[in-house]
Motif scaffolding. Structure first.
Motif, short mmCIF file in Angstrom:
data_model
loop_
_atom_site.label_atom_id
_atom_site.label_comp_id
_atom_site.label_asym_id
_atom_site.label_seq_id
_atom_site.Cartn_x
_atom_site.Cartn_y
_atom_site.Cartn_z
N VAL A 12 1.11 -1.35 -0.01
CA VAL A 12 -0.10 -0.01 0.07
C VAL A 12 0.99 1.29 -0.10
O VAL A 12 2.13 1.08 0.50
N GLN A 13 0.38 2.17 -0.54
CA GLN A 13 1.18 3.31 -0.38
C GLN A 13 1.00 4.34 0.78
O GLN A 13 -0.02 4.17 1.52
N LYS A 85 -3.58 5.71 7.53
CA LYS A 85 -2.43 6.60 7.34
C LYS A 85 -1.28 5.91 7.48
O LYS A 85 -0.34 6.30 8.43
N LEU A 86 -1.01 5.09 6.66
CA LEU A 86 0.29 4.04 6.97
C LEU A 86 1.47 4.87 6.77
O LEU A 86 1.29 5.74 5.74
N LYS A 87 2.40 4.42 7.21
CA LYS A 87 3.77 5.17 7.01
C LYS A 87 4.88 3.89 6.73
O LYS A 87 4.42 2.62 6.62
N GLN A 115 2.72 -10.20 6.01
CA GLN A 115 3.54 -9.27 5.54
C GLN A 115 2.91 -7.77 5.24
O GLN A 115 1.97 -8.02 4.17
N VAL A 116 3.02 -6.76 5.50
CA VAL A 116 2.51 -5.45 5.14
C VAL A 116 3.72 -4.49 4.55
O VAL A 116 5.04 -4.38 5.48
N THR A 117 3.60 -4.08 3.47
CA THR A 117 4.74 -3.10 2.85
C THR A 117 3.97 -1.99 2.28
O THR A 117 3.00 -1.64 1.73
N VAL A 118 4.63 -0.52 3.05
CA VAL A 118 4.09 0.60 2.66
C VAL A 118 5.16 1.43 1.82
O VAL A 118 6.28 1.56 2.30
N SER A 119 4.95 2.02 0.69
CA SER A 119 5.68 2.46 -0.09
C SER A 119 5.73 3.95 -0.10
O SER A 119 4.67 4.60 0.22
N SER A 120 6.76 4.39 -0.22
CA SER A 120 7.05 6.00 0.15
C SER A 120 6.72 6.81 -1.34
O SER A 120 6.62 6.16 -2.23
#
Length: 120
Positions: A12-13, A85-87, A115-120
């Motif tokens: 997720v972004q 509001k993921l970071k 797994q959770v991956t938050v892209s910047s």
């Protein structure tokens, strides 16, 4: 015995939302407090959120307070972690846990993680 299976992880972004779900086996699910934890590679597992067996009481880590919400559905044997509001620093593996004691620091049962991956 309780068996836990997490789902809902993914990519997720930053600023976006993601919901994690944990399905529990066993007819006594409603008697267990449930928790969510997370762990980054090379680091200790850290507490994220917990909910009492009734769902009345919840508690959160300061790092997620106001962004994450834990809830449960005892009729469906599931507990959910809604993450808003993921970071990028939320990028880790998330684990579901169960224990008879809501205030425990040593949880008895664990899932395999998602797994959770938050892209910047």
């Amino acid at each position: 015995q309780v068996q836990l299976v997490e789902s809902g992880g993914g990519l997720v972004q930053a600023g976006g939302s993601l919901g994690l779900s944990c399905a529990a086996s066993g007819r006594t699910f409603s008697s267990y407090a449930m928790g969510w934890f997370r762990q980054a590679p090379g680091k200790e597992r850290e507490f994220v959120a917990a909910i009492s067996w009734s769902g009345v009481n919840t508690r959160y880590a300061d790092s997620v307070k106001g962004r994450f919400t834990i809830s449960r559905d005892n009729a469906k044997n599931t507990v959910t972690l809604q993450m808003n509001k993921l970071k990028p620093e939320d990028t880790v593996v998330y684990y579901c846990a169960a224990d008879n004691n809501y205030r425990t620091t040593r949880w008895d049962y664990w899932g395999q993680g998602t797994q959770v991956t938050v892209s910047s």
